[in-house]
Scaffold this motif. Structure first.
Motif, short mmCIF file in Angstrom:
data_model
loop_
_atom_site.label_atom_id
_atom_site.label_comp_id
_atom_site.label_asym_id
_atom_site.label_seq_id
_atom_site.Cartn_x
_atom_site.Cartn_y
_atom_site.Cartn_z
N TYR A 14 -9.96 -3.17 -8.66
CA TYR A 14 -9.29 -2.26 -9.35
C TYR A 14 -8.76 -1.31 -8.71
CZ TYR A 14 -12.31 -2.85 -13.78
OH TYR A 14 -12.90 -3.34 -14.93
N ARG A 15 -8.97 -1.16 -7.53
CA ARG A 15 -8.11 -0.08 -6.69
C ARG A 15 -6.94 -1.05 -6.14
NH1 ARG A 15 -10.38 0.23 -0.95
NH2 ARG A 15 -9.37 -1.79 -1.23
N ASP A 16 -7.25 -2.26 -5.70
CA ASP A 16 -6.16 -2.91 -5.14
C ASP A 16 -5.10 -3.14 -6.29
OD1 ASP A 16 -7.40 -2.95 -2.83
OD2 ASP A 16 -8.24 -4.97 -2.86
N ALA A 17 -5.44 -3.45 -7.30
CA ALA A 17 -4.48 -3.76 -8.63
C ALA A 17 -3.73 -2.41 -8.73
CB ALA A 17 -5.11 -4.08 -9.90
N TRP A 18 -4.31 -1.28 -8.84
CA TRP A 18 -3.57 -0.02 -9.07
C TRP A 18 -2.60 0.05 -7.76
CZ3 TRP A 18 -2.13 2.48 -12.74
CH2 TRP A 18 -1.36 3.84 -12.38
N ARG A 19 -2.99 -0.06 -6.52
CA ARG A 19 -2.08 0.26 -5.51
C ARG A 19 -0.83 -0.88 -5.39
NH1 ARG A 19 -6.15 0.80 -0.29
NH2 ARG A 19 -6.70 2.93 -0.71
N LYS A 20 -1.14 -2.12 -6.06
CA LYS A 20 0.16 -2.89 -6.24
C LYS A 20 0.84 -2.52 -7.22
CE LYS A 20 -0.83 -7.57 -6.00
NZ LYS A 20 -1.25 -8.90 -6.29
N PRO A 26 4.34 -7.59 -7.25
CA PRO A 26 3.96 -8.61 -8.39
C PRO A 26 2.17 -8.36 -8.73
CG PRO A 26 5.02 -9.53 -6.67
CD PRO A 26 4.87 -8.34 -6.09
N LEU A 27 1.92 -8.56 -10.04
CA LEU A 27 0.49 -8.55 -10.22
C LEU A 27 0.08 -9.93 -10.79
CD1 LEU A 27 0.57 -4.84 -12.28
CD2 LEU A 27 -0.31 -5.64 -9.85
N SER A 28 -1.16 -10.21 -10.69
CA SER A 28 -1.69 -11.53 -11.40
C SER A 28 -1.84 -11.03 -12.79
CB SER A 28 -2.98 -11.92 -10.60
OG SER A 28 -3.91 -11.01 -11.03
N PRO A 29 -2.12 -11.91 -13.52
CA PRO A 29 -2.43 -11.65 -15.05
C PRO A 29 -3.55 -10.80 -15.19
CG PRO A 29 -1.58 -13.96 -14.98
CD PRO A 29 -1.97 -13.48 -13.43
N LEU A 30 -4.61 -10.93 -14.38
CA LEU A 30 -5.82 -10.30 -14.43
C LEU A 30 -5.65 -8.61 -13.77
CD1 LEU A 30 -8.94 -9.31 -14.92
CD2 LEU A 30 -9.39 -10.63 -12.76
N GLU A 31 -4.63 -8.70 -12.90
CA GLU A 31 -4.31 -7.35 -12.12
C GLU A 31 -3.56 -6.50 -13.21
OE1 GLU A 31 -4.11 -8.36 -7.59
OE2 GLU A 31 -2.57 -8.69 -8.70
#
Length: 140
Positions: A14-20, A26-31
């Motif tokens: 969760y944290r890494d997706a938010w930081r990205k 770019p985000l993966s679909p899940l991110e």
């Protein structure tokens, strides 16, 4: 463990997706799904702080677990997207219309999902899809 991850790994995801997202990386679909749920819950942004990833959220302390809550949102969204259990997409659409938005509908549905999961855990059994759908139908 969910999806082969332990609690710390899931929280870091969760944290890494938010930081990205903050860095416009770019985000993966899940991110992207995770970021959408975080954006719908700005009150959970402090939980994305590295120093808080190990925090315990217990009902006794009166603390809602933001990671559990966001995970339940993701689960409901996934269930609706594939209409499993069958009929959940219709319930979601009806609640979305009645409550004025998908997020409000998900909050109602999360309660039914959490109760169903709690029952399954208590009985050491698989979640009862029929009971879950009955709970959802009562929300309409």
């Amino acid at each position: 463990m969910i999806f082969g991850h332990d609690r710390a790994e899931l929280r870091r995801m969760y944290r890494d997706a938010w930081r990205k997202a903050e860095e416009d990386a770019p985000l993966s679909p899940l991110e992207a799904q995770i970021v959408a749920v975080i954006e719908a819950h700005p009150e959970y942004l402090p939980a994305m702080d590295s120093d808080r990833l190990d925090a315990d959220y217990t009902p006794d302390a009166g603390k809602e677990n933001p990671f559990l809550h966001m995970g339940l949102h993701l689960a409901v969204r996934d269930q609706v997207s594939i209409d499993r259990p069958p009929g959940i997409a219709r319930v979601h659409a009806d609640l979305t219309r009645r409550l004025g938005g998908a997020h409000a509908a998900e909050h109602c549905m999360i309660e039914a999902l959490a109760e169903t999961l709690w029952e399954a855990q208590r009985h050491n059994a698989a979640p009862d899809q029929e009971a879950y759908l009955e709970r959802l139908e009562r929300l309409r």
